[in-house]
Design a protein around this motif. Structure first.
Motif, PDB file in Angstrom:
ATOM      1  N   GLN A  26       0.836  -1.209   0.000  1.00 46.21           N
ATOM      2  CA  GLN A  26       0.000   0.000   0.000  1.00 46.21           C
ATOM      3  C   GLN A  26       0.868   1.256   0.000  1.00 46.21           C
ATOM      4  O   GLN A  26       0.580   2.223  -0.718  1.00 46.21           O
ATOM      5  N   ASP A  27       1.928   1.259   0.795  1.00 46.56           N
ATOM      6  CA  ASP A  27       2.850   2.405   0.813  1.00 46.56           C
ATOM      7  C   ASP A  27       3.491   2.597  -0.554  1.00 46.56           C
ATOM      8  O   ASP A  27       3.654   3.726  -1.030  1.00 46.56           O
ATOM      9  N   LEU A  28       3.859   1.483  -1.183  1.00 49.52           N
ATOM     10  CA  LEU A  28       4.462   1.559  -2.509  1.00 49.52           C
ATOM     11  C   LEU A  28       3.485   2.141  -3.524  1.00 49.52           C
ATOM     12  O   LEU A  28       3.839   3.015  -4.312  1.00 49.52           O
ATOM     13  N   MET A  29       2.241   1.670  -3.497  1.00 52.69           N
ATOM     14  CA  MET A  29       1.245   2.155  -4.442  1.00 52.69           C
ATOM     15  C   MET A  29       0.997   3.656  -4.269  1.00 52.69           C
ATOM     16  O   MET A  29       0.814   4.372  -5.245  1.00 52.69           O
ATOM     17  N   ARG A  30       1.006   4.114  -3.026  1.00 51.96           N
ATOM     18  CA  ARG A  30       0.784   5.549  -2.790  1.00 51.96           C
ATOM     19  C   ARG A  30       1.929   6.402  -3.327  1.00 51.96           C
ATOM     20  O   ARG A  30       1.753   7.586  -3.621  1.00 51.96           O
ATOM     21  N   SER A  31       3.117   5.811  -3.446  1.00 51.80           N
ATOM     22  CA  SER A  31       4.266   6.577  -3.931  1.00 51.80           C
ATOM     23  C   SER A  31       4.379   6.568  -5.453  1.00 51.80           C
ATOM     24  O   SER A  31       5.182   7.312  -6.013  1.00 51.80           O
ATOM     25  N   LEU A  32       3.585   5.726  -6.137  1.00 53.34           N
ATOM     26  CA  LEU A  32       3.646   5.659  -7.601  1.00 53.34           C
ATOM     27  C   LEU A  32       2.761   6.751  -8.200  1.00 53.34           C
ATOM     28  O   LEU A  32       1.631   6.519  -8.610  1.00 53.34           O
ATOM     29  N   THR A  33       3.281   7.952  -8.237  1.00 49.70           N
ATOM     30  CA  THR A  33       2.554   9.102  -8.751  1.00 49.70           C
ATOM     31  C   THR A  33       3.309   9.702  -9.936  1.00 49.70           C
ATOM     32  O   THR A  33       4.527   9.526 -10.062  1.00 49.70           O
ATOM     33  N   PRO A  34       2.609  10.399 -10.832  1.00 54.60           N
ATOM     34  CA  PRO A  34       3.261  10.956 -12.037  1.00 54.60           C
ATOM     35  C   PRO A  34       4.447  11.854 -11.757  1.00 54.60           C
ATOM     36  O   PRO A  34       5.407  11.889 -12.523  1.00 54.60           O
ATOM     37  N   ASP A  35       4.408  12.603 -10.646  1.00 59.07           N
ATOM     38  CA  ASP A  35       5.505  13.521 -10.353  1.00 59.07           C
ATOM     39  C   ASP A  35       6.759  12.802  -9.873  1.00 59.07           C
ATOM     40  O   ASP A  35       7.832  13.407  -9.800  1.00 59.07           O
ATOM     41  N   ARG A  36       6.674  11.505  -9.562  1.00 65.00           N
ATOM     42  CA  ARG A  36       7.848  10.749  -9.107  1.00 65.00           C
ATOM     43  C   ARG A  36       8.391   9.838 -10.199  1.00 65.00           C
ATOM     44  O   ARG A  36       9.345   9.103  -9.967  1.00 65.00           O
ATOM     45  N   ALA A  37       7.771   9.838 -11.353  1.00 66.70           N
ATOM     46  CA  ALA A  37       8.117   8.872 -12.401  1.00 66.70           C
ATOM     47  C   ALA A  37       9.150   9.420 -13.382  1.00 66.70           C
ATOM     48  O   ALA A  37       9.345  10.633 -13.504  1.00 66.70           O
ATOM     49  N   ARG A  38       9.809   8.505 -14.056  1.00 63.42           N
ATOM     50  CA  ARG A  38      10.704   8.847 -15.160  1.00 63.42           C
ATOM     51  C   ARG A  38      10.093   8.217 -16.414  1.00 63.42           C
ATOM     52  O   ARG A  38       9.781   7.036 -16.435  1.00 63.42           O
ATOM     53  N   TYR A  39       9.913   8.996 -17.458  1.00 56.65           N
ATOM     54  CA  TYR A  39       9.259   8.536 -18.674  1.00 56.65           C
ATOM     55  C   TYR A  39      10.281   8.371 -19.790  1.00 56.65           C
ATOM     56  O   TYR A  39      11.210   9.165 -19.914  1.00 56.65           O
ATOM     57  N   MET A  40      10.099   7.355 -20.589  1.00 52.70           N
ATOM     58  CA  MET A  40      11.026   7.093 -21.687  1.00 52.70           C
ATOM     59  C   MET A  40      10.235   6.952 -22.982  1.00 52.70           C
ATOM     60  O   MET A  40       9.220   6.264 -23.044  1.00 52.70           O
ATOM     61  N   CYS A  41      10.692   7.624 -24.001  1.00 52.38           N
ATOM     62  CA  CYS A  41      10.074   7.554 -25.326  1.00 52.38           C
ATOM     63  C   CYS A  41      11.136   7.117 -26.326  1.00 52.38           C
ATOM     64  O   CYS A  41      12.214   7.720 -26.407  1.00 52.38           O
ATOM     65  N   VAL A  42      10.865   6.047 -27.068  1.00 50.27           N
ATOM     66  CA  VAL A  42      11.803   5.512 -28.051  1.00 50.27           C
ATOM     67  C   VAL A  42      11.159   5.584 -29.425  1.00 50.27           C
ATOM     68  O   VAL A  42      10.089   5.013 -29.649  1.00 50.27           O
ATOM     69  N   ALA A  43      11.787   6.308 -30.346  1.00 44.56           N
ATOM     70  CA  ALA A  43      11.243   6.439 -31.697  1.00 44.56           C
ATOM     71  C   ALA A  43      12.325   6.963 -32.636  1.00 44.56           C
ATOM     72  O   ALA A  43      13.135   7.815 -32.257  1.00 44.56           O
ATOM     73  N   LYS A  44      12.362   6.453 -33.848  1.00 48.98           N
ATOM     74  CA  LYS A  44      13.330   6.919 -34.835  1.00 48.98           C
ATOM     75  C   LYS A  44      13.129   8.388 -35.146  1.00 48.98           C
ATOM     76  O   LYS A  44      14.083   9.113 -35.448  1.00 48.98           O
ATOM     77  N   GLU A  45      11.876   8.826 -35.062  1.00 44.94           N
ATOM     78  CA  GLU A  45      11.573  10.217 -35.382  1.00 44.94           C
ATOM     79  C   GLU A  45      12.221  11.200 -34.403  1.00 44.94           C
ATOM     80  O   GLU A  45      12.338  12.397 -34.700  1.00 44.94           O
TER      81      GLU A  45
END
Length: 198
Positions: A26-45
């Motif tokens: 439950q503590d882990l789920m509460r910490s999974l918020t967009p402001d704590r995430a790292r996003y990765m985008c992979v594309a030739k473009e």
């Protein structure tokens, strides 16, 4: 440190932490918020926007911050009626407590080699059972072997093979949610009968 990262499809807790696993999850789920995430985008473009190369494979990449207003909008998303959470999966266990205690380490080898005991039998079937006291993992294995009259379900029989595949398809459809929860069902034929394991 590696222990500070969550990776893979499952988060496993050692047996001694099972009593606190729910609170930790439950503590882990509460910490999974967009402001704590790292996003990765992979594309030739996006290759033309890469301004750095990593040291191992010289893969091109770039880093960029996400605008605060974008992150804020992710923290307060609009509810979309076409998207909803799935119904609770009845195959996901709610109780991870063990039915027996683990044997001391010095007895583990003997415990693993201990054969199953005959729990019940009659003229048509036999049931064997073995309680895990070595590994301390909340899981079970069931194996069923159905002996058939000789030649009725041979491993080279086309009808036997078709029946096996049809039963496997039926299980996949009927127990799809069980597969999502980590359960598996296997059907196989042999010269002397049919084997089921789950």
């Amino acid at each position: 440190a590696p222990e500070d990262y969550v990776s893979g499809r499952a988060l496993l807790f050692p047996p001694e932490l099972h009593s606190t696993a729910e609170a930790a999850a439950q503590d882990l789920m509460r910490s999974l918020t967009p402001d704590r995430a790292r996003y990765m985008c992979v594309a030739k473009e996006l290759a033309s926007r890469a301004d750095s190369k990593e040291q191992w494979y010289a893969t091109s990449y770039s880093l960029a911050s996400i605008a605060p207003q974008t992150v804020d909008s992710w923290l307060r998303p609009e509810k979309l009626p076409e998207y909803e959470l799935p119904k609770p999966n009845r195959y996901v266990p709610r109780d991870l407590s063990l039915r027996s205690t683990r044997v001391p380490a010095v007895e583990m080898a003997a415990e693993v080699e201990r054969p199953p005991m005959l729990a019940a039998e009659n003229s048509q079937w036999q049931v064997y059972f073995k309680q895990d006291r070595a590994f301390g993992v909340p899981r079970g294995n069931v194996r069923i072997f159905l002996w058939m009259p000789q030649g009725e379900l041979g491993e080279d029989s086309i009808l036997g093979r078709l029946w096996q595949l049809s039963l496997g398809d039926r299980f996949n459809e009927e127990f799809y949610d069980a597969g999502l929860a980590g359960f598996g069902i296997d059907v196989s034929t042999a010269a002397s009968g049919l084997s089921l394991s789950f």
